[in-house]
Design a protein around this motif. Structure first.
Motif, PDB file in Angstrom:
ATOM      1  N   LEU A 138       0.839  -1.190   0.000  1.00 17.46           N
ATOM      2  CA  LEU A 138       0.000   0.000   0.000  1.00 17.46           C
ATOM      3  C   LEU A 138       0.880   1.248   0.000  1.00 17.46           C
ATOM      4  N   TYR A 139       0.650   2.134  -0.948  1.00 20.37           N
ATOM      5  CA  TYR A 139       1.351   3.415  -1.014  1.00 20.37           C
ATOM      6  C   TYR A 139       0.372   4.518  -0.621  1.00 20.37           C
ATOM      7  N   TYR A 140       0.857   5.470   0.162  1.00 17.19           N
ATOM      8  CA  TYR A 140      -0.022   6.562   0.557  1.00 17.19           C
ATOM      9  C   TYR A 140       0.783   7.853   0.687  1.00 17.19           C
ATOM     10  N   ARG A 141       0.087   8.952   0.539  1.00 19.73           N
ATOM     11  CA  ARG A 141       0.702  10.259   0.763  1.00 19.73           C
ATOM     12  C   ARG A 141      -0.367  11.219   1.277  1.00 19.73           C
ATOM     13  N   LYS A 143      -2.271  14.524   1.304  1.00 21.16           N
ATOM     14  CA  LYS A 143      -2.561  15.542   0.313  1.00 21.16           C
ATOM     15  C   LYS A 143      -2.936  16.885   0.932  1.00 21.16           C
ATOM     16  N   PHE A 163      -5.790  11.827   2.705  1.00 26.31           N
ATOM     17  CA  PHE A 163      -4.751  10.915   2.236  1.00 26.31           C
ATOM     18  C   PHE A 163      -5.108  10.380   0.853  1.00 26.31           C
ATOM     19  N   GLU A 164      -4.093  10.114   0.075  1.00 27.26           N
ATOM     20  CA  GLU A 164      -4.255   9.420  -1.210  1.00 27.26           C
ATOM     21  C   GLU A 164      -3.631   8.038  -1.081  1.00 27.26           C
ATOM     22  N   LEU A 165      -4.410   7.000  -1.354  1.00 28.27           N
ATOM     23  CA  LEU A 165      -3.948   5.615  -1.243  1.00 28.27           C
ATOM     24  C   LEU A 165      -3.841   5.000  -2.630  1.00 28.27           C
ATOM     25  N   ARG A 166      -2.803   4.192  -2.836  1.00 29.84           N
ATOM     26  CA  ARG A 166      -2.615   3.492  -4.108  1.00 29.84           C
ATOM     27  C   ARG A 166      -2.175   2.059  -3.838  1.00 29.84           C
ATOM     28  N   TRP A 167      -2.752   1.125  -4.595  1.00 30.72           N
ATOM     29  CA  TRP A 167      -2.344  -0.276  -4.512  1.00 30.72           C
ATOM     30  C   TRP A 167      -2.710  -0.979  -5.819  1.00 30.72           C
ATOM     31  N   CYS A 192      -9.234   1.343   7.460  1.00 27.43           N
ATOM     32  CA  CYS A 192      -9.072   2.766   7.770  1.00 27.43           C
ATOM     33  C   CYS A 192      -7.897   2.969   8.737  1.00 27.43           C
TER      34      CYS A 192
END
Length: 199
Positions: A138-141, A143, A163-167, A192
């Protein structure tokens, strides 16, 4: 494919299949009746160097209809067992075409829509790696952070964070998104975040 497999090109088999359907769950299971001799067969399963038996080539299929009946997802279940591959590698989709054309050179708009959906899925998967199995990454940053209130005496502050989540999603997710983007939800979502220093 092996030379023996390539020599079976244009071969065919006509045989009996049976199955069962669960209408409420929109599930269909079908399998070839390999205990009976085929009605007609031009494939030489007994040829030297033939890697696949009749059971492995035909086997068992499992289908599930989408909730909106727009498409059907199919899995070659016996191939998963034989080749030891994840279900995503033995999966296909049947898209519904509500009307047909009697003229092979005139295609209805529905066929064009299906072709466009397949092109969209190919574009999304091209040079991309879909999730297959194992732990998720899981990648997150962060925002946005907005401080709404501070208290220097209590040493506290309130804030709103975004937050922005990417997977990675699976190939199945990609096809289901292309078929029905309006109602699509990923098959897996992270839990969450928990705030550990919340007062």
């Amino acid at each position: 494919a092996s030379p023996t497999m390539r020599s079976q090109k244009h071969g065919f088999i006509i045989e009996t299949w049976h199955g069962k359907c669960e209408p409420k769950k929109k599930l269909i299971n079908i399998s070839a009746d390999t205990l009976k001799a085929p009605v007609q067969c031009t494939i030489n399963f007994g040829a030297s160097g033939m890697p696949l038996t009749r059971e492995q080539l035909a086997g068992r299929y499992e289908f599930q209809m989408f909730k909106d009946n727009s498409a059907m997802k199919g899995v070659h279940a016996s191939w998963i067992e034989y080749a030891q591959i994840p279900p995503e590698r033995a999966m296909g989709f049947l898209l519904k075409v509500p009307q047909l054309s009697l003229c092979p050179n005139l295609f209805p708009q529905a066929c064009e829509d299906v072709q466009q959906k397949l092109r969209d899925a190919h574009h999304l998967l091209h040079k991309s790696k879909a999730y297959e199995s194992g732990p998720r990454v899981l990648y997150y940053r962060m925002k946005r952070v907005t401080v709404t209130r501070t208290s220097t005496t209590e040493e506290l502050f309130q804030s709103d964070m975004s937050f922005e989540l990417r997977w990675q999603v699976s190939r199945q997710d990609v096809y289901e998104f292309v078929v029905d983007p309006g109602t699509w939800v990923p098959s897996w979502e992270p839990a969450c975040f928990d705030v550990v220093n919340l007062v």
